[in-house]
Design a protein around this motif. Structure first.
Motif, PDB file in Angstrom:
ATOM      1  N   ASP A 156     -58.824 -48.523  -8.242  1.00  0.00           N
ATOM      2  CA  ASP A 156     -59.016 -48.198  -9.663  1.00  0.00           C
ATOM      3  C   ASP A 156     -60.019 -49.126 -10.328  1.00  0.00           C
ATOM      4  OD1 ASP A 156     -57.350 -45.970  -9.825  1.00  0.00           O
ATOM      5  OD2 ASP A 156     -55.564 -47.201 -10.095  1.00  0.00           O
ATOM      6  N   LYS A 171     -63.238 -46.743  -9.307  1.00  0.00           N
ATOM      7  CA  LYS A 171     -63.484 -46.015 -10.556  1.00  0.00           C
ATOM      8  C   LYS A 171     -64.119 -46.906 -11.616  1.00  0.00           C
ATOM      9  CE  LYS A 171     -59.656 -42.722 -10.000  1.00  0.00           C
ATOM     10  NZ  LYS A 171     -58.352 -42.269 -10.569  1.00  0.00           N
ATOM     11  N   GLY A 190     -64.851 -44.344 -14.489  1.00  0.00           N
ATOM     12  CA  GLY A 190     -64.588 -42.975 -14.095  1.00  0.00           C
ATOM     13  C   GLY A 190     -65.742 -42.011 -14.206  1.00  0.00           C
TER      14      GLY A 190
END
Length: 243
Positions: A7, A34, A52
């Motif tokens: 992440d 991300k 993202g």
């Protein structure tokens, strides 16, 4: 191929480097994130990205390449990214020396390569790629853009990752089979502003004009300065292309 998805981390290159110190990594180990909080570009520049929205990943490659031929890694990665973007319809692609990928004269991708050496050979390489995909705002970065800004389309980031990884595998196989001449020819064919008069700034800050002629195997830019008859070679720290 092992793909590690995260992440948020500081840097995919840094994460993969630390992982390589702790474990014996298999060839083509990939780390994709991300949100990269401290991404790096050439010469310590910062790679900024909206979480993202973009594709940020690093690949670990096992190699057996003489140090003197190190720039062929940069050629291979640049060509793989360009070919991947061509397959998804990105227009007017070029490679700005040494390995920025441009579309319509705007930077859409940065590449950072860090090699592991043993004697006079490169034994491994960590290849970081940052591709601007669906981000639309680039405040204070007039020369940056994204695939979405250029084509007005939204892209699936995982699909782009797979396309680039497939092309990397293909182009590294060309390197493994010593296709140096064709790789160099393909790279120079895509070289931004090749064979036209352009403005440069040298390391002293002085502006001069010249024509980009080629790139050496070690990665130096071969430039014919305006009004001169001899080609001069420059490395990354010695030259900035103004455009």
């Amino acid at each position: 191929m092992r793909i590690i998805k995260l992440d948020a981390i500081d840097s995919t290159n840094q994460y993969l480097r630390q992982l390589s110190l702790e474990h014996k990594l298999q060839d083509n180990t990939v780390v994709v994130v991300k949100n990269q909080t401290k991404g790096k570009g050439q010469m310590g520049s910062v790679w900024l990205s909206e979480p993202g929205k973009n594709l940020m990943f690093s690949v670990f490659k096992q190699l057996q390449l003489p140090v003197k031929d190190n720039f062929y890694i940069s050629m291979v990665v640049s060509l793989a990214v360009v070919k991947a973007l061509q397959t998804v319809g990105i227009p007017e692609l070029a490679i700005k020396w040494p390995n920025d990928i441009l579309s319509c004269n705007k930077k859409v991708c940065g590449i950072l390569i860090e090699n592991g050496l043993k004697g006079q050979n490169i034994k491994s390489s960590i290849i970081g790629i940052g591709l601007n995909v669906n981000q639309e705002g680039f405040e204070d970065l007039p020369k940056a853009s994204s695939l979405k800004n250029i084509t007005q389309q939204t892209y699936v980031i995982d699909e782009l990752l797979n396309v680039i990884l497939n092309q990397l595998e293909l182009y590294f196989s060309k390197l493994k089979t010593n296709q140096f001449a064709s790789l160099k020819q393909d790279y120079e064919r895509l070289l931004f502003k090749k064979d036209v008069m352009v403005e440069f700034k040298n390391e002293e800050g002085n502006v001069f004009y010249g024509i980009i002629k080629s790139v050496s195997a070690s990665g130096k830019l071969q430039v014919l300065p305006k009004g001169e008859t001899d080609i001069k070679a420059f490395d990354l720290k010695q030259l900035v292309l103004n455009y």
